[in-house]
Scaffold this active site. Structure first.
Site, PDB file in Angstrom:
ATOM      1  N   GLN A  43       0.796  -1.197  -0.017  1.00  0.00           N
ATOM      2  CA  GLN A  43      -0.067   0.003  -0.088  1.00  0.00           C
ATOM      3  C   GLN A  43       0.884   1.219   0.140  1.00  0.00           C
ATOM      4  O   GLN A  43       0.426   2.371  -0.537  1.00  0.00           O
ATOM      5  CB  GLN A  43      -1.041   0.019   1.151  1.00  0.00           C
ATOM      6  CG  GLN A  43      -2.151  -0.875   1.121  1.00  0.00           C
ATOM      7  CD  GLN A  43      -2.929  -1.160   2.351  1.00  0.00           C
ATOM      8  OE1 GLN A  43      -2.620  -1.795   3.279  1.00  0.00           O
ATOM      9  NE2 GLN A  43      -3.957  -0.475   2.376  1.00  0.00           N
ATOM     10  N   ARG A 100       4.495   0.046  12.913  1.00  0.00           N
ATOM     11  CA  ARG A 100       4.143  -1.145  12.299  1.00  0.00           C
ATOM     12  C   ARG A 100       4.308  -1.190  10.959  1.00  0.00           C
ATOM     13  O   ARG A 100       3.412  -0.373  10.377  1.00  0.00           O
ATOM     14  CB  ARG A 100       2.732  -1.808  12.770  1.00  0.00           C
ATOM     15  CG  ARG A 100       2.400  -3.069  12.084  1.00  0.00           C
ATOM     16  CD  ARG A 100       0.957  -3.349  12.383  1.00  0.00           C
ATOM     17  NE  ARG A 100       0.470  -4.920  11.784  1.00  0.00           N
ATOM     18  CZ  ARG A 100      -0.706  -4.984  11.278  1.00  0.00           C
ATOM     19  NH1 ARG A 100      -1.523  -4.137  11.168  1.00  0.00           N
ATOM     20  NH2 ARG A 100      -0.773  -6.206  10.438  1.00  0.00           N
ATOM     21  N   HIS A 144       1.388  -9.342   4.751  1.00  0.00           N
ATOM     22  CA  HIS A 144       0.270  -8.606   4.547  1.00  0.00           C
ATOM     23  C   HIS A 144      -0.355  -8.647   3.326  1.00  0.00           C
ATOM     24  O   HIS A 144      -0.131  -7.487   2.335  1.00  0.00           O
ATOM     25  CB  HIS A 144       0.553  -7.090   4.838  1.00  0.00           C
ATOM     26  CG  HIS A 144      -0.483  -6.195   5.253  1.00  0.00           C
ATOM     27  ND1 HIS A 144      -0.643  -5.397   6.518  1.00  0.00           N
ATOM     28  CD2 HIS A 144      -2.033  -5.952   4.644  1.00  0.00           C
ATOM     29  CE1 HIS A 144      -1.746  -4.948   6.565  1.00  0.00           C
ATOM     30  NE2 HIS A 144      -2.425  -5.099   5.474  1.00  0.00           N
ATOM     31  N   ASN A 188      -1.092 -11.045   8.669  1.00  0.00           N
ATOM     32  CA  ASN A 188      -2.249  -9.812   8.749  1.00  0.00           C
ATOM     33  C   ASN A 188      -3.601 -10.381   8.241  1.00  0.00           C
ATOM     34  O   ASN A 188      -3.640 -10.705   7.040  1.00  0.00           O
ATOM     35  CB  ASN A 188      -1.693  -8.634   7.990  1.00  0.00           C
ATOM     36  CG  ASN A 188      -2.809  -7.559   8.112  1.00  0.00           C
ATOM     37  OD1 ASN A 188      -3.118  -6.972   9.101  1.00  0.00           O
ATOM     38  ND2 ASN A 188      -3.759  -7.362   7.218  1.00  0.00           N
ATOM     39  N   GLU A 189      -4.496 -10.387   9.120  1.00  0.00           N
ATOM     40  CA  GLU A 189      -5.836 -10.738   8.769  1.00  0.00           C
ATOM     41  C   GLU A 189      -6.036 -11.847   7.761  1.00  0.00           C
ATOM     42  O   GLU A 189      -6.532 -12.013   6.500  1.00  0.00           O
ATOM     43  CB  GLU A 189      -6.636  -9.521   8.058  1.00  0.00           C
ATOM     44  CG  GLU A 189      -6.587  -8.532   8.895  1.00  0.00           C
ATOM     45  CD  GLU A 189      -7.446  -7.212   8.205  1.00  0.00           C
ATOM     46  OE1 GLU A 189      -7.828  -7.278   7.100  1.00  0.00           O
ATOM     47  OE2 GLU A 189      -7.624  -6.096   8.985  1.00  0.00           O
ATOM     48  N   ASN A 329      -7.168  -6.221  14.491  1.00  0.00           N
ATOM     49  CA  ASN A 329      -7.625  -5.173  13.560  1.00  0.00           C
ATOM     50  C   ASN A 329      -9.040  -4.896  13.952  1.00  0.00           C
ATOM     51  O   ASN A 329      -9.794  -5.911  13.350  1.00  0.00           O
ATOM     52  CB  ASN A 329      -7.299  -5.383  12.189  1.00  0.00           C
ATOM     53  CG  ASN A 329      -5.933  -5.303  11.648  1.00  0.00           C
ATOM     54  OD1 ASN A 329      -4.908  -5.131  12.864  1.00  0.00           O
ATOM     55  ND2 ASN A 329      -5.492  -5.845  10.709  1.00  0.00           N
ATOM     56  N   TYR A 331     -12.435  -2.235  13.554  1.00  0.00           N
ATOM     57  CA  TYR A 331     -12.798  -0.854  12.836  1.00  0.00           C
ATOM     58  C   TYR A 331     -14.499  -0.494  13.042  1.00  0.00           C
ATOM     59  O   TYR A 331     -14.666   0.438  13.203  1.00  0.00           O
ATOM     60  CB  TYR A 331     -12.939  -1.097  11.330  1.00  0.00           C
ATOM     61  CG  TYR A 331     -11.493  -1.149  10.821  1.00  0.00           C
ATOM     62  CD1 TYR A 331     -10.863   0.212  10.715  1.00  0.00           C
ATOM     63  CD2 TYR A 331     -10.705  -2.252  10.414  1.00  0.00           C
ATOM     64  CE1 TYR A 331      -9.421   0.410  10.310  1.00  0.00           C
ATOM     65  CE2 TYR A 331      -9.368  -2.258  10.195  1.00  0.00           C
ATOM     66  CZ  TYR A 331      -8.659  -0.887   9.948  1.00  0.00           C
ATOM     67  OH  TYR A 331      -7.429  -0.854   9.465  1.00  0.00           O
ATOM     68  N   GLU A 397      -4.507  -2.337  14.286  1.00  0.00           N
ATOM     69  CA  GLU A 397      -5.004  -1.337  13.336  1.00  0.00           C
ATOM     70  C   GLU A 397      -6.271  -0.734  13.927  1.00  0.00           C
ATOM     71  O   GLU A 397      -7.197  -1.689  14.232  1.00  0.00           O
ATOM     72  CB  GLU A 397      -5.447  -2.098  11.958  1.00  0.00           C
ATOM     73  CG  GLU A 397      -4.222  -2.419  11.015  1.00  0.00           C
ATOM     74  CD  GLU A 397      -4.636  -2.894   9.556  1.00  0.00           C
ATOM     75  OE1 GLU A 397      -5.732  -2.423   9.318  1.00  0.00           O
ATOM     76  OE2 GLU A 397      -4.009  -3.839   9.116  1.00  0.00           O
ATOM     77  N   TRP A 440      -4.518   3.147  12.108  1.00  0.00           N
ATOM     78  CA  TRP A 440      -4.253   2.760  10.824  1.00  0.00           C
ATOM     79  C   TRP A 440      -4.895   4.268   9.957  1.00  0.00           C
ATOM     80  O   TRP A 440      -6.037   4.363  10.219  1.00  0.00           O
ATOM     81  CB  TRP A 440      -5.455   1.844  10.288  1.00  0.00           C
ATOM     82  CG  TRP A 440      -4.952   1.280   8.845  1.00  0.00           C
ATOM     83  CD1 TRP A 440      -5.825   1.787   7.700  1.00  0.00           C
ATOM     84  CD2 TRP A 440      -3.876   0.480   8.025  1.00  0.00           C
ATOM     85  NE1 TRP A 440      -5.276   1.301   6.558  1.00  0.00           N
ATOM     86  CE2 TRP A 440      -4.117   0.720   6.896  1.00  0.00           C
ATOM     87  CE3 TRP A 440      -2.897  -0.400   8.567  1.00  0.00           C
ATOM     88  CZ2 TRP A 440      -3.152   0.011   5.922  1.00  0.00           C
ATOM     89  CZ3 TRP A 440      -1.809  -0.657   7.716  1.00  0.00           C
ATOM     90  CH2 TRP A 440      -2.320  -0.612   6.240  1.00  0.00           C
TER      91      TRP A 440
END
Length: 472
Positions: A43, A100, A144, A188-189, A329, A331, A397, A440
């Site tokens: 990213q 991170r 990731h 990650n995830e 993570n 949200y 995150e 994040w």
């Protein structure tokens, strides 16, 4: 104008019945609490083919027309490959002591295994040294979402050998960087890798194989995580670091007080979070509800065996207790109801037997799935503690998207203020063992299938009230 935008936002929230300001707890976080920001390699780095780096599945995916908004790519992104020193100064200016970031597997091992690309190693050595020179501790994610394309060509996460490939990659990273990196995240995830990449096809590598591939991919990710964890302690324990995994989860609220909806909310959480944390913290086994439902539905659909793989005794032993902490993570929240799917439907969602929706009173961000519900993070922290014990938790995150583009950024200030305060409440009032928080993201970046869409929206309209009205 920005004040007008904020007033309109407040009015919109109030007219929807949403409480704008939740009561705050005025207290202190633990003295050793880790504060930081987070990014991922694809990213922000750019340099997609620089200095010997091999292509990843995201490089391939974005270069195929139609996969990403306006065919945008991460070829340059934030250009952190060349501007990492600027990144470090941004972190330092914010007073954060931790950063991170993820390592691009294909930048270290262009073919996924075999020959090491020294230029890639040098890049991460330089970044780590720059962080430490500025008093910032690195927190490194090994994976990731950017699998080397060379490994995808061999089956990728669907090939059981991927656990051995990942072990080799982890060994290289521990060897090269472990003298200075003391906080490692393996994956990650993995839920998103499995479902978005292999169930729905909305992420790289874009495979659509409902109800089958996602479980194989999830299974192999757990095996890969465990092997990386074990090789660290078998071969690099003297480095005195920590190794964990980062999982994503939304808080699940039952739609009604009916027993069916309450059970559906728990079942949805078991299929989402429990899928990956139960094997690690509950004896090397999947949640029983997953075993039972997928097994029964598979039999009714004519499969010779369950679509959910079984762990060998060796794998189960490796996976048990294979984490020093749990990265989360987080949200948003979901409304969950019990839903009966016909047995003819072969899919992950049908297996859950749960329907999802959003409360219309929850404020919608630029990402339609991300509604602002601060109280949910405290509830989820307590659920994790109640179900999995006093494991150290790091929020790896948390944040929100927007397309207002205001420099005073009041929406995001509100989001962070209230979510962080709910974490404080979880620590002080509920006794949850939360050890750190990573916002994040450090900077605007390439947002996967959305590309740079949100920020491009700002360029289309000079009056931010236009954007606000159309968001609400």
């Amino acid at each position: 104008m920005r004040l007008l935008v904020w007033l309109l936002l407040t009015l919109g929230a109030l007219t929807q019945g949403q409480s704008v300001e939740e009561p705050l707890l005025f207290h202190s976080f633990p003295a050793d609490f880790k504060w930081g920001a987070a990014t991922s390699a694809y990213q922000i780095e750019g340099g997609w083919d620089a200095d010997g780096k091999g292509p990843s599945i995201w490089d391939t995916y974005v270069h195929q027309s139609g996969n990403v908004f306006e065919d945008q790519t991460g070829d340059v992104a934030c250009d952190s490959y060349h501007k990492y020193k600027d990144d470090v100064q941004l972190i330092k200016a914010m007073g954060m002591g931790n950063y991170r970031f993820s390592i691009s597997w294909a930048r270290i091992l262009p073919e996924g295994i075999g020959e090491i690309n020294q230029a890639g190693v040098d890049y991460y050595n330089n970044l780590i040294d720059e962080l430490l020179a500025n008093g910032i501790q690195p927190a490194v994610t090994l994976y990731h979402w950017d699998l080397p394309q060379a490994l995808e060509d061999l089956g990728g996460w669907q090939n059981e050998d991927v656990a051995l490939w990942f072990e080799e990659y982890a060994r290289v990273c521990f060897q090269e960087f472990g003298d200075r990196v003391k906080f490692w995240i393996t994956l990650n995830e993995p839920h998103v890798t499995a479902t978005n990449g292999y169930e729905y096809g909305g992420n790289a590598p874009g495979i659509v194989d409902p109800g089958k591939a996602c479980y194989v991919v999830g299974h192999n990710q757990l095996r890969a995580h465990a092997r990386a964890y074990r090789v660290y302690y078998d071969e690099f324990g003297q480095q005195n670091g920590q190794v964990g995994i980062t999982l994503n989860i939304h808080n699940a609220e039952s739609k009604t007080e009916s027993q069916a909806d309450i059970e559906a909310a728990q079942r949805w959480t078991d299929f989402f979070l429990g899928w990956f944390i139960d094997p690690i913290l509950k004896g090397g086994k999947y949640p029983q509800v997953m075993v039972d439902r997928i097994g029964a539905r598979s039999a009714a659909q004519g499969f010779a065996s369950s679509r959910l793989p079984e762990f060998t005794e060796e794998d189960s032993a490796l996976i048990q207790e294979s984490t020093d902490f749990l990265g989360i993570n987080y949200y948003t929240s979901e409304i969950i109801n019990d839903q009966d799917f016909d047995n003819s439907i072969v899919s992950y969602v049908a297996d859950t037997g749960a329907g999802t929706s959003k409360n219309p009173n929850w404020y919608t961000t630029a990402s339609v799935w991300l509604r602002v519900v601060p109280s949910g993070i405290r509830k989820m922290m307590s659920r994790i503690r109640d179900n999995y014990g006093d494991i150290p938790i790091y929020i790896t995150e948390n944040g929100m998207s927007d397309n207002l583009g205001n420099l005073d950024d009041l929406q995001r200030v509100y989001y962070y203020k209230h979510y962080i305060n709910q974490i404080l409440k979880a620590i002080v009032l509920d006794g949850v063992n939360v050890r750190g928080y990573f916002a994040w993201s450090l900077m605007d970046n390439f947002e996967w299938g959305s590309g740079y869409r949100d920020k491009q929206a700002n360029k289309q309209f000079s009056d931010p009230t236009f954007i606000l009205v159309h968001q609400i």
